[in-house]
Motif scaffolding. Structure first.
Motif, PDB file in Angstrom:
ATOM      1  N   GLY A   1      18.935 -27.201  53.394  1.00  0.00           N
ATOM      2  CA  GLY A   1      20.212 -26.760  53.967  1.00  0.00           C
ATOM      3  C   GLY A   1      21.584 -27.174  53.202  1.00  0.00           C
ATOM      4  N   PRO A   2      21.558 -28.339  52.603  1.00  0.00           N
ATOM      5  CA  PRO A   2      22.751 -28.773  51.751  1.00  0.00           C
ATOM      6  C   PRO A   2      23.056 -28.010  50.557  1.00  0.00           C
ATOM      7  CG  PRO A   2      21.753 -30.802  52.781  1.00  0.00           C
ATOM      8  CD  PRO A   2      20.812 -29.647  52.857  1.00  0.00           C
TER       9      PRO A   2
ATOM     10  N   GLY B   1      16.629 -28.880  56.940  1.00  0.00           N
ATOM     11  CA  GLY B   1      17.134 -30.061  56.775  1.00  0.00           C
ATOM     12  C   GLY B   1      17.303 -30.351  55.270  1.00  0.00           C
TER      13      GLY B   1
ATOM     14  N   TRP C   1      29.661 -28.333  55.685  1.00  0.00           N
ATOM     15  CA  TRP C   1      28.653 -29.296  55.188  1.00  0.00           C
ATOM     16  C   TRP C   1      29.010 -30.689  55.420  1.00  0.00           C
ATOM     17  CZ3 TRP C   1      29.948 -32.829  51.052  1.00  0.00           C
ATOM     18  CH2 TRP C   1      28.982 -33.479  50.879  1.00  0.00           C
TER      19      TRP C   1
ATOM     20  N   TYR D   1      18.570 -34.052  55.939  1.00  0.00           N
ATOM     21  CA  TYR D   1      19.725 -33.300  55.504  1.00  0.00           C
ATOM     22  C   TYR D   1      20.706 -34.422  54.833  1.00  0.00           C
ATOM     23  CZ  TYR D   1      24.403 -30.603  56.012  1.00  0.00           C
ATOM     24  OH  TYR D   1      25.463 -29.923  55.934  1.00  0.00           O
TER      25      TYR D   1
ATOM     26  N   SER E   1      21.654 -33.989  50.688  1.00  0.00           N
ATOM     27  CA  SER E   1      23.129 -33.728  50.365  1.00  0.00           C
ATOM     28  C   SER E   1      23.317 -34.862  49.317  1.00  0.00           C
ATOM     29  CB  SER E   1      23.803 -34.321  51.467  1.00  0.00           C
ATOM     30  OG  SER E   1      24.044 -33.390  52.674  1.00  0.00           O
TER      31      SER E   1
END
Length: 485
Positions: A378-379, A375, A275, A307, A311
């Motif tokens: 994803g995290p 995106g 990550w 992303y 995050s």
């Protein structure tokens, strides 16, 4: 008549008989407990003997329909999952479910989606978790990508049609409701951090000397500072905030669910490294290209923005809106297009993070929608797999929960800023204000669900539209200049 000595000798006999009875009762209780323990072990053994293929089939059959009925936002999603997984199917007990929910609370990303992934992960391993993730999001993903492409292709961004004008003010009323709900849960320190982050976010979006792109550095810095301030406050003898003690967590060595997940510590650590590498590489590549004046691949740009935001945002849902709005308006779309999509996203089942697919589709079609979707989600999905092996240990660490209080309070302040920033673009006329008031009343006072609030706002806005009854079409700025406000 019995003598005193006879009474005295009888008393000890009664005590001895009662002790014997108590001993027998204790023995019976112990035997019963051992029997229950044996039955529990047998049940656990039976669970272990269920083939993975059958458990995976259970995951598919359970989560596929949920993607079509999961309306109402994160709180409703958690209630739906608890009813299906704890009450009806008994895959998890209450404590296990609560712990998995807490994992999502402690990570960036959409909390309800992370709960979906972790509960399916606990049932059928990593493949089950990923499958449940796609089933949970699929209906909203398809609808929002389709709407994004259609709106970008056929709708004039400067002249939205009658059936869309009521969506932005209705959607903003739900953001106000979310901020109100979040704010009620804050302690004294949380309110201060919330206020400061709101002021800073509004400043970034309203000062000519500060570029909107500064948010990609300022917002993360504020979140980190909020966590540091909360940690320092928690160490004081009389802290200003309120801090809960760390929970006992799960026993990672013996718990059946933890074993079924099957992710060792070293794999969890590797997932975290993956990550971090993806985040560092994408941010550095895109940032360097911009500094050197080179053109950035459009899909890499979409992925980097999503992303990076995914995050940083804890709590998901409404918290992500101010960052998204700052990044994509006006570069990718107009504010009206952004707000129209927000209204559509809030009327769809599944998580609000599906909004990312709409944003990407408006900007660059189906491909852009899919890249934005991957995106932003994803995290959170990556980290839920990486965090589970560490959670039983991390829940013992008091400083982690204390710092998380500050991070969450600061993020809630960004939702408050979104109320101010987005309201300006959503409420342009008296008719918009009427839709906003109606939708807000339905949502906050009467507790009407988000899909029905957005639908009511859309219908009311269409009725007031200039091509229908043409009521309340005077702009707010005109009202102010004319001295009517």
């Amino acid at each position: 008549m019995a003598s005193a000595s006879e009474k005295i000798t009888e008393a000890p006999m009664v005590n001895e008989e009662s002790k014997e009875d108590e001993f027998v009762e204790d023995a019976e209780k112990q035997t019963a407990n051992e029997s229950v323990g044996a039955e529990k072990s047998a049940a656990e053994l039976l669970e272990e003997d269920i083939p993975w293929r059958d458990r995976f089939r259970q995951v598919v059959l359970t989560y596929a329909p949920l993607g079509f009925v999961a309306f109402g936002g994160p709180q409703a999603h958690v209630a739906i999952l608890r009813d299906h997984l704890v009450v009806q199917r008994k895959w998890l007990d209450e404590e296990q479910f609560t712990e998995l929910f807490a994992i999502g609370q402690g990570l960036p990303g959409p909390t309800s989606t992370q709960l979906v992934v972790s509960t399916a992960l606990a049932r059928a391993g990593p493949i089950g978790g990923l499958t449940a993730f796609f089933l949970w999001n699929l209906p909203g993903l398809i609808v929002l990508i389709t709407c994004g492409v259609l709106i970008a292709t056929f709708v004039d961004p400067n002249n939205p049609p009658w059936y869309l004008v009521g969506l932005p003010p209705a959607a903003i009323s739900l953001v106000f409701k979310a901020f109100y709900g979040f704010g009620q849960k804050l302690d004294r320190l949380g309110l201060v951090l919330c206020l400061i982050s709101s002021l800073v976010a509004i400043l970034i979006n309203g000062d000519e000397r500060i570029t909107p792109t500064a948010s990609q550095y300022v917002f993360p810095s504020m979140l980190a500072l909020g966590g540091i301030v909360a940690y320092i406050d928690s160490r004081r003898p009389n802290p200003y905030g309120t801090y809960k003690s760390a929970s006992k967590g799960w026993d990672a060595e013996s718990d059946l669910t933890m074993k079924r997940i099957g992710i060792p510590l070293w794999v969890g650590a590797l997932i975290w490294v993956v990550w971090a590498i993806i985040l560092a590489v994408t941010v550095s590549v895109v940032g360097r290209a911009r500094r050197e004046g080179r053109e950035v691949n459009v899909y890499l740009e979409i992925f980097e923005v999503m992303y990076r935001i995914g995050s940083l945002i804890f709590g998901g849902g409404q918290v992500v809106l101010p960052m998204l709005q700052t990044e994509v308006v006006p570069g990718w779309m107009t504010k009206d297009q952004f707000l129209q999509g927000l209204g559509l996203a809030q009327s769809m089942p599944g998580p609000l993070f599906n909004f990312s697919s709409y944003l990407g589709a408006v900007y660059k079609g189906v491909g852009g929608g899919l890249v934005a979707y991957v995106g932003l989600f994803g995290p959170g999905v990556i980290l839920i797999f990486g965090m589970v092996p560490f959670w039983a240990r991390l829940r013992h660490v008091k400083w982690f929960k204390s710092a998380l209080n500050g991070v969450n309070a600061t993020a809630i302040g960004l939702v408050g800023a979104a109320c101010v920033i987005l309201w300006e673009g959503a409420v342009m006329t008296a008719a918009d204000a009427m839709v906003f008031v109606l939708a807000g009343t339905l949502a906050i006072v009467y507790g009407i669900g988000a899909p029905y609030v957005v639908l009511a706002g859309g219908i009311f806005g269409a009725i007031l539209h200039k091509d229908a009854l043409s009521l309340g079409q005077v702009e707010w700025c005109t009202l102010v200049q004319g001295g009517n406000l």
